[in-house]
Design an enzyme around this catalytic site. Structure first.
Site, PDB file in Angstrom:
ATOM      1  N   GLN A  14      -7.445  -2.280   1.085  1.00 10.20           N
ATOM      2  CA  GLN A  14      -7.486  -0.845   0.809  1.00 10.20           C
ATOM      3  C   GLN A  14      -7.497  -0.627  -0.707  1.00 10.20           C
ATOM      4  O   GLN A  14      -6.500  -0.901  -1.374  1.00 10.20           O
ATOM      5  CB  GLN A  14      -6.245  -0.182   1.424  1.00 10.20           C
ATOM      6  N   GLY A  15      -8.596  -0.153  -1.225  1.00  6.90           N
ATOM      7  CA  GLY A  15      -8.717   0.039  -2.676  1.00  6.90           C
ATOM      8  C   GLY A  15      -8.575   1.498  -3.054  1.00  6.90           C
ATOM      9  O   GLY A  15      -9.576   2.179  -3.307  1.00  6.90           O
ATOM     10  N   TYR A  16      -7.359   1.988  -3.075  1.00  2.00           N
ATOM     11  CA  TYR A  16      -7.105   3.392  -3.430  1.00  2.00           C
ATOM     12  C   TYR A  16      -6.432   3.498  -4.803  1.00  2.00           C
ATOM     13  O   TYR A  16      -6.932   4.126  -5.706  1.00  2.00           O
ATOM     14  CB  TYR A  16      -6.166   4.044  -2.404  1.00  2.00           C
ATOM     15  N   SER A  17      -5.228   2.878  -4.916  1.00  2.00           N
ATOM     16  CA  SER A  17      -4.389   3.112  -6.100  1.00  2.00           C
ATOM     17  C   SER A  17      -5.024   2.543  -7.360  1.00  2.00           C
ATOM     18  O   SER A  17      -5.729   1.535  -7.315  1.00  2.00           O
ATOM     19  CB  SER A  17      -3.020   2.448  -5.909  1.00  2.00           C
ATOM     20  N   GLU A  66      -1.313   5.172   9.449  1.00  2.00           N
ATOM     21  CA  GLU A  66      -0.287   4.319   8.850  1.00  2.00           C
ATOM     22  C   GLU A  66       1.120   4.834   9.122  1.00  2.00           C
ATOM     23  O   GLU A  66       2.024   4.063   9.364  1.00  2.00           O
ATOM     24  CB  GLU A  66      -0.476   4.278   7.332  1.00  2.00           C
ATOM     25  N   GLU A  68       9.914  10.070  -2.545  1.00  2.00           N
ATOM     26  CA  GLU A  68       9.924  11.376  -3.245  1.00  2.00           C
ATOM     27  C   GLU A  68       8.742  12.228  -2.775  1.00  2.00           C
ATOM     28  O   GLU A  68       8.887  13.427  -2.527  1.00  2.00           O
ATOM     29  CB  GLU A  68       9.841  11.173  -4.778  1.00  2.00           C
TER      30      GLU A  68
HETATM   31  C1  LIG Z   1       4.132  -2.619  -0.412  1.00  2.00           C
HETATM   32  C2  LIG Z   1       3.029  -1.834  -1.035  1.00  2.00           C
HETATM   33  C3  LIG Z   1       1.733  -2.018  -0.610  1.00  2.00           C
HETATM   34  C4  LIG Z   1       0.705  -1.297  -1.224  1.00  2.00           C
HETATM   35  N1  LIG Z   1      -0.575  -1.558  -0.817  1.00  2.00           N
HETATM   36  C5  LIG Z   1      -1.581  -0.864  -1.378  1.00  2.00           C
HETATM   37  C6  LIG Z   1      -2.919  -1.138  -0.996  1.00  2.00           C
HETATM   38  O1  LIG Z   1      -3.192  -2.044  -0.192  1.00  2.00           O
HETATM   39  N2  LIG Z   1      -3.886  -0.406  -1.558  1.00  2.00           N
HETATM   40  C7  LIG Z   1      -3.646   0.580  -2.461  1.00  2.00           C
HETATM   41  O2  LIG Z   1      -4.568   1.251  -2.884  1.00  2.00           O
HETATM   42  N3  LIG Z   1      -2.378   0.842  -2.885  1.00  2.00           N
HETATM   43  C8  LIG Z   1      -1.351   0.129  -2.377  1.00  2.00           C
HETATM   44  N4  LIG Z   1      -0.061   0.351  -2.798  1.00  2.00           N
HETATM   45  C9  LIG Z   1       0.177   1.294  -3.889  1.00  2.00           C
HETATM   46  C10 LIG Z   1       0.891   2.563  -3.457  1.00  2.00           C
HETATM   47  O3  LIG Z   1       0.045   3.385  -2.733  1.00  2.00           O
HETATM   48  C11 LIG Z   1       1.443   3.220  -4.721  1.00  2.00           C
HETATM   49  O4  LIG Z   1       2.386   2.357  -5.298  1.00  2.00           O
HETATM   50  C12 LIG Z   1       2.103   4.540  -4.414  1.00  2.00           C
HETATM   51  O5  LIG Z   1       1.156   5.475  -4.023  1.00  2.00           O
HETATM   52  C13 LIG Z   1       2.869   5.073  -5.647  1.00  2.00           C
HETATM   53  O6  LIG Z   1       2.036   5.139  -6.752  1.00  2.00           O
HETATM   54  P1  LIG Z   1       2.448   4.471  -8.144  1.00  2.00           P
HETATM   55  O7  LIG Z   1       2.922   3.070  -7.888  1.00  2.00           O
HETATM   56  O8  LIG Z   1       1.312   4.665  -9.074  1.00  2.00           O
HETATM   57  O9  LIG Z   1       3.717   5.272  -8.644  1.00  2.00           O
HETATM   58  P2  LIG Z   1       3.710   6.706  -9.330  1.00  2.00           P
HETATM   59  O10 LIG Z   1       2.857   7.652  -8.563  1.00  2.00           O
HETATM   60  O11 LIG Z   1       3.398   6.537 -10.780  1.00  2.00           O
HETATM   61  O12 LIG Z   1       5.213   7.147  -9.136  1.00  2.00           O
HETATM   62  C14 LIG Z   1       6.270   6.657  -9.968  1.00  2.00           C
HETATM   63  C15 LIG Z   1       7.555   7.341  -9.536  1.00  2.00           C
HETATM   64  O13 LIG Z   1       7.443   8.763  -9.736  1.00  2.00           O
HETATM   65  C16 LIG Z   1       7.681   9.448  -8.520  1.00  2.00           C
HETATM   66  N5  LIG Z   1       6.794  10.618  -8.430  1.00  2.00           N
HETATM   67  C17 LIG Z   1       5.464  10.650  -8.665  1.00  2.00           C
HETATM   68  N6  LIG Z   1       4.978  11.882  -8.467  1.00  2.00           N
HETATM   69  C18 LIG Z   1       6.017  12.652  -8.077  1.00  2.00           C
HETATM   70  C19 LIG Z   1       6.159  14.036  -7.702  1.00  2.00           C
HETATM   71  N7  LIG Z   1       5.108  14.865  -7.685  1.00  2.00           N
HETATM   72  N8  LIG Z   1       7.401  14.484  -7.349  1.00  2.00           N
HETATM   73  C20 LIG Z   1       8.470  13.646  -7.347  1.00  2.00           C
HETATM   74  N9  LIG Z   1       8.409  12.340  -7.705  1.00  2.00           N
HETATM   75  C21 LIG Z   1       7.201  11.851  -8.064  1.00  2.00           C
HETATM   76  C22 LIG Z   1       7.361   8.471  -7.423  1.00  2.00           C
HETATM   77  O14 LIG Z   1       8.040   8.796  -6.223  1.00  2.00           O
HETATM   78  C23 LIG Z   1       7.859   7.168  -8.037  1.00  2.00           C
HETATM   79  O15 LIG Z   1       9.238   7.038  -7.857  1.00  2.00           O
HETATM   80  C24 LIG Z   1       0.968  -0.369  -2.248  1.00  2.00           C
HETATM   81  C25 LIG Z   1       2.282  -0.212  -2.696  1.00  2.00           C
HETATM   82  C26 LIG Z   1       3.297  -0.932  -2.116  1.00  2.00           C
HETATM   83  C27 LIG Z   1       4.675  -0.763  -2.648  1.00  2.00           C
END
Ligand SMILES: Cc1cc2nc3c(=O)[nH]c(=O)nc-3n(C[C@H](O)[C@H](O)[C@H](O)COP(=O)(O)OP(=O)(O)OC[C@H]3O[C@@H](n4cnc5c(N)ncnc54)[C@H](O)[C@@H]3O)c2cc1C
Length: 381
Positions: free
Chosen positions: A122-125, A240, A366
Site C-alpha cells: 500500500q503506497g499511501y503515506s 481495514e 488521535e
Molecule cells: C504498523 C504500520 C503500518 C503501516 N503501513 C503502511 C503502509 O503499508 N502503507 C502506507 O502508505 N502507510 C503505512 N503506514 C503509515 C501510516 O499510515 C502513518 O504512519 C499514519 O497515517 C500517521 O502518519 P505519520 O506517521 O505521517 O504521522 P503524522 O501524521 O505526522 O502524525 C504525527 C502525530 O501527530 C498527530 N496528529 C496529526 N494530525 C493530527 C490532528 N489533526 N489532530 C490531532 N493529532 C494529530 C498524530 O496522531 C501523531 O501522533 C503504516 C504505519 C504503521 C505504524
C-alpha cells in the site's frame, strides 16, 4: 464445490479448525506480528490449493464466497495466524478492483493476487503526508499512453516482499487537495523504482521507503478514473478498520500475561489482581463492541464513524496488556526472544514493541478521536 454458507455454523467452524490444526505449521504459530513471504509462502500455497486463500472474495473470482457470518467465524478460527505480504492484495486491493477496476484489470490481476504471484504493497503515506494524507505530493503526469511518476512513499509494509504497489498519486494540482488524487497500480520491478527497508525497534525490516524516479506506468493501470483516487482509497480503509477490532490478539496477549503472572506468583498480589481484572474487563468490552459491529455487518447495515472506537479500544488495550507482560516478567522484562515461564515459552519484548505502532497505522488514535468528535459526538470543529 462446497457451499460453505449452507453449512451449519458449528460444522463450518469445525471444518476450519480441523484444517488449521492439520496444516498450519507449528513454527508459524509462535510468530507475533508480520510474516515475510519466505516464511509464509508454503502455508499460503496450502490455503490457495484448498481454495481458502480469499475467504471474502466471491466464488466467481476464486474466493470462498463466505457471507459475513461465516467470514467472522473463519477469521476467529485463524487465531494465531499472523499476516503475510499477501494481505495487501487479498484484503485491500482485491475488493477495490472488484468494485472500481475495469473488467480487464479484474481478469488480469485477481488470479495473480489469489495465487500469490503478485503481492501488493500500500503506497499511501509520504514523509509529509500521513494523517493529512490528502496533502500527498507524489506526482503522476500523463505522457501519451503512460503516467510518469515522481516522488517518495514511506512506511510501506512488506515493500521488499511485494511485487507491486497500489499508490495514491497527485494528478491535478489546481483543485481541492482530495479532488486531484488518483489510484495507480505500479509494478515495483519498473525502471526508476527503488525500495529500501527501514529497520524498526524490534529489529525487523517490515517497513520500507519507495522512491519513484520518472517511472513510466501504463495509463491502463489507473483504477476508478482520473482524480477518483480519494473515493477509491476511502472504500479500502473501511475494510481495514473492522478487521483491526477483532479481539483475538488481545485475548492471546491476556493469556500470555496470565501465564507469566502465574509463574511469577503475581496472582498473590492484590495490586496485580486489580490490574489483571481491569484488563480482562477491557478485553470483554472489546469483544462485546466487536460483536456489535459484526452484527451490523452481518445484517448488511452501514458501519458508521463510531467504528473508530473499535480501533482505539483494540489497539490501546493491546498496548496496555503488553506493558503489563513486561512488568510481570520482572528482571526478564528486557530480555529478547522466547523466555521459559514454567512449561510455557513467552516472548515478552517483541509483542511489546510491535504493539506500539498499532495506534499509528491505519489512522492514529488521535485521528480516530477526531473522527469520533466530529461525526459521532458532533462537537464543533
Ligand atoms: C504498523 C504500520 C503500518 C503501516 N503501513 C503502511 C503502509 O503499508 N502503507 C502506507 O502508505 N502507510 C503505512 N503506514 C503509515 C501510516 O499510515 C502513518 O504512519 C499514519 O497515517 C500517521 O502518519 P505519520 O506517521 O505521517 O504521522 P503524522 O501524521 O505526522 O502524525 C504525527 C502525530 O501527530 C498527530 N496528529 C496529526 N494530525 C493530527 C490532528 N489533526 N489532530 C490531532 N493529532 C494529530 C498524530 O496522531 C501523531 O501522533 C503504516 C504505519 C504503521 C505504524
Amino acid at each position: 464445490m462446497t457451499d460453505w454458507n449452507a453449512m451449519s455454523d458449528q460444522a463450518f467452524r469445525q471444518e476450519v479448525r480441523r484444517f488449521y490444526a492439520e496444516h498450519f505449521p507449528a513454527h508459524l504459530r509462535a510468530v507475533i506480528g508480520y510474516l515475510t513471504w519466505a516464511q509464509q509462502q508454503d502455508w499460503y500455497r496450502k490455503l490457495y490449493e484448498r481454495g481458502w486463500a480469499a475467504p471474502s472474495w466471491p466464488r466467481e473470482h476464486g474466493g470462498m464466497g463466505l457471507d459475513t457470518n461465516k467470514l467472522l467465524i473463519f477469521v476467529d478460527e485463524r487465531l494465531d495466524a499472523a499476516r503475510g505480504p499477501e494481505f495487501g492484495g487479498i484484503v485491500m486491493l482485491g475488493p477495490v478492483l472488484m468494485k472500481f477496476g475495469s473488467p480487464a484489470q479484474q481478469a488480469y490481476y485477481l488470479p495473480r493476487i489469489l495465487s500469490g504471484e503478485d503481492r501488493w504493497a500500500q503506497g499511501y503515506s509520504e514523509p509529509g503526508a500521513g494523517s493529512d494524507l490528502a496533502g500527498l505530493r507524489t506526482e503522476a503526469v500523463l505522457d501519451g499512453d503512460h503516467f510518469v511518476v515522481n516522488g517518495q512513499k514511506i512506511w510501506t509494509t512488506w515493500g521488499l516482499d511485494c511485487t507491486h504497489a497500489f499508490v495514491l498519486v497527485r494528478t491535478d494540482k489546481s483543485v481541492k487537495k482530495q479532488a486531484g488524487i488518483s489510484f495507480l497500480l505500479i509494478d515495483l520491478g519498473s525502471h526508476g523504482v527503488t525500495v529500501r527497508g527501514i529497520r524498526n525497534i524490534a529489529g525487523q525490516q517490515d517497513f520500507c521507503e519507495m522512491f519513484f524516479d520518472n517511472v513510466r506506468v501504463p495509463k491502463d493501470n489507473l483504477v476508478g478514473g482520473l482524480n477518483q483516487g480519494w473515493t477509491v482509497s476511502k472504500a479500502l480503509v473501511g475494510h481495514e478498520r473492522l478487521l483491526i477490532g477483532n479481539p483475538q490478539h488481545c485475548q492471546l496477549a491476556l493469556d500470555r500475561l496470565a501465564a507469566v503472572a502465574r509463574v511469577q506468583g503475581l496472582f498473590d498480589d492484590a495490586g496485580f489482581i486489580d490490574r489483571f481484572a481491569q484488563l480482562a474487563l477491557d478485553v470483554e468490552d472489546l469483544g462485546a463492541t466487536y460483536a456489535r459491529f459484526c452484527d451490523l455487518a452481518r445484517r448488511g447495515a452501514a458501519i458508521g464513524a463510531d467504528v473508530s472506537m473499535l480501533k482505539i479500544w483494540a489497539t490501546e488495550t493491546l498496548q496496555r496488556i503488553n506493558e503489563q507482560i513486561v512488568e510481570a516478567a520482572g528482571d526478564l522484562g528486557a530480555t529478547e526472544g522466547l523466555i521459559a515461564f514454567g512449561d510455557r515459552a513467552v516472548d515478552v519484548l517483541h509483542p511489546f514493541y510491535i504493539s506500539r505502532p498499532t495506534t499509528i497505522g491505519a489512522g492514529t488514535s488521535e485521528i480516530q478521536r477526531n473522527i469520533m468528535a466530529k461525526f459521532v459526538l458532533e462537537l464543533p470543529g
